[in-house]
Design an enzyme around this catalytic site. Structure first.
Site, PDB file in Angstrom:
ATOM      1  N   CYS A 160      10.579   5.518  -6.132  1.00 29.90           N
ATOM      2  CA  CYS A 160      10.321   6.820  -4.938  1.00 29.90           C
ATOM      3  C   CYS A 160       9.407   6.517  -3.865  1.00 29.90           C
ATOM      4  O   CYS A 160       9.504   5.665  -3.042  1.00 29.90           O
ATOM      5  CB  CYS A 160       9.740   7.776  -5.818  1.00 29.90           C
ATOM      6  SG  CYS A 160      10.291   9.608  -4.961  1.00 29.90           S
ATOM      7  N   HIS A 175      14.066   8.629  -9.528  1.00 26.17           N
ATOM      8  CA  HIS A 175      13.268   8.508 -10.737  1.00 26.17           C
ATOM      9  C   HIS A 175      14.075   8.112 -12.094  1.00 26.17           C
ATOM     10  O   HIS A 175      14.512   8.896 -12.826  1.00 26.17           O
ATOM     11  CB  HIS A 175      12.625   9.756 -10.880  1.00 26.17           C
ATOM     12  CG  HIS A 175      11.624  10.157  -9.975  1.00 26.17           C
ATOM     13  ND1 HIS A 175      10.265  10.085 -10.366  1.00 26.17           N
ATOM     14  CD2 HIS A 175      11.670  10.639  -8.805  1.00 26.17           C
ATOM     15  CE1 HIS A 175       9.637  10.040  -9.156  1.00 26.17           C
ATOM     16  NE2 HIS A 175      10.339  10.733  -8.402  1.00 26.17           N
ATOM     17  N   GLU A 188      12.719   7.102 -14.881  1.00 28.56           N
ATOM     18  CA  GLU A 188      12.091   7.552 -16.190  1.00 28.56           C
ATOM     19  C   GLU A 188      12.861   8.866 -16.325  1.00 28.56           C
ATOM     20  O   GLU A 188      12.570   9.495 -17.787  1.00 28.56           O
ATOM     21  CB  GLU A 188      10.686   7.584 -15.851  1.00 28.56           C
ATOM     22  CG  GLU A 188      10.266   8.755 -15.310  1.00 28.56           C
ATOM     23  CD  GLU A 188      10.376   9.014 -13.614  1.00 28.56           C
ATOM     24  OE1 GLU A 188      10.021   9.880 -13.085  1.00 28.56           O
ATOM     25  OE2 GLU A 188      10.954   7.871 -13.353  1.00 28.56           O
TER      26      GLU A 188
END
Length: 374
Positions: A267, A351, A353
């Site tokens: 990001c 993202h 994650e």
């Protein structure tokens, strides 16, 4: 009787509803997120610093709040807007309700407005400066305050959310099996990852720790010399809020790190890596915020559904020869990933994650693990 609250946009539009959470007045950029779930992760994502976030899903708060799913120690956003706030929550992990959580962390909320109309206006006119208030209910006054509030462009919001000192991180993902931990631990062989924290979501270091890495989190303004004293096997560049171009201190550090150690950015970290290599960034009309953003992996030809939260993007026309595009956002064809042609360095504009969100992009952690394995 619920207390009245109002949201005013810089274009003169005013929405009236009732207050949830804290009382007072805040300014910020009005944006929206399309996720159906994950409101607690959104509330605690430091990337929302300086923004008033609207949830497009109509009912928020129905599964409550818990102490496990937070992405930072406290919310960083300016305000929170929902169509309907559920006063009844049902989830075996919940230990509180949304309104009490907002009150505890002094976050002003607004409920009972037509969020569809608000989102449509933002999509048409773009993200706008706004003011959210429970104290000043004059439309004219609020609109003037919105017009006079600070823009996101040119501000260094990272200074407001990054840590002040280095810490060791040990917390792991709570939903991994022992088999998963063992498999990824063998891949990493306890490699040391230093995370430059510009407002990092906690699920990122949880991923590294679960893969057997030694993890050290350092402030985003730490120098390259100080980072290299940590003896990293790889350096991670985190997400964070706002405009990446004012963060010259971070760009200079990344520029010095290239060629010394493998680098992976997510990001804002992806944007800073690109800027450090000579690219430019620009502000998107209303940004990408949600858990259903399709991204095309140019190398594999596969499409992955991703979690995204950003208002700026890398300008492809400005990319230097040393960078190549690896991923594209299929909604608007913007750059969603880059890789350095000479050094071990890459970044993605989403993202992996996935807190909350799909797990399609976990392979990026494995890719980085292969680069830093001892």
């Amino acid at each position: 009787m619920p207390k009245t609250a109002k949201l005013a946009l810089e274009d003169g539009t005013v929405y009236e509803g009732y207050a949830i959470g804290a009382e007072g007045e805040v300014t910020g950029e009005a944006v929206f997120n399309t996720a159906m779930t994950g409101y607690q992760e959104i509330l605690t994502d430091p990337s929302y610093r300086g923004q008033i976030v609207t949830m497009t899903y109509p009912e928020i708060g129905n599964y409550g709040i818990n102490a496990i799913d937070v992405e930072h120690e406290a919310p960083s956003l300016s305000g929170f807007i929902v169509r309907a706030d559920s006063r009844i929550f049902s989830n075996y992990r919940a230990d509180g309700d949304l309104q009490s959580y907002l009150q505890k962390h002094n976050i002003i909320g607004l409920s009972g407005i037509d969020t569809r109309a608000l989102v449509r206006r933002i999509r048409t006119a773009g993200a706008m400066r706004a003011v959210l208030s429970t104290t000043d209910l004059s439309d004219e006054s609020l609109v003037n305050k919105a017009k006079e509030s600070l823009s996101m462009v040119g501000r260094d919001l990272v200074r407001e959310v990054m840590p002040t000192k280095a810490i060791a991180w040990n917390q792991k993902l709570d939903d991994w099996t022992e088999a998963e931990v063992g498999r990824h631990s063998r891949t990493n062989s306890a490699a040391h990852v230093v995370c430059m924290d510009f407002g990092m979501k906690w699920n990122i270091p949880r991923h590294f720790a679960s893969r057997g890495n030694q993890v050290t989190i350092v402030p985003g303004d730490m120098s390259a010399e100080e980072i290299m004293k940590q003896n990293p096997d790889g350096v991670f560049l985190s997400n964070g809020p706002g405009d990446p171009e004012p963060l010259e201190y971070a760009q200079n550090t990344i520029r010095e790190l290239l060629g010394q150690v493998p680098v992976f950015g997510i990001c804002l970290g992806h944007q800073l890596l690109s800027l450090a290599c000579g690219a430019k960034t620009f502000k998107l009309k209303f940004g990408h915020r949600g858990v259903n953003q399709p991204v095309f992996d140019i190398e594999t030809g596969k499409v992955e559904i991703t979690t995204q939260n950003h208002g700026f993007a890398v300008d492809e026309k400005s990319l230097p020869d040393c960078l190549e595009v690896t991923h594209r956002n299929l909604n608007d064809d913007t750059v969603a990933g880059v890789r350095h042609r000479e050094h071990v360095a890459f970044g993605v504009q989403y993202h992996p994650e996935a807190a909350s969100g799909p797990h399609d992009s976990h392979y990026l952690f494995e890719r980085f693990a292969q680069k830093i394995a001892k």
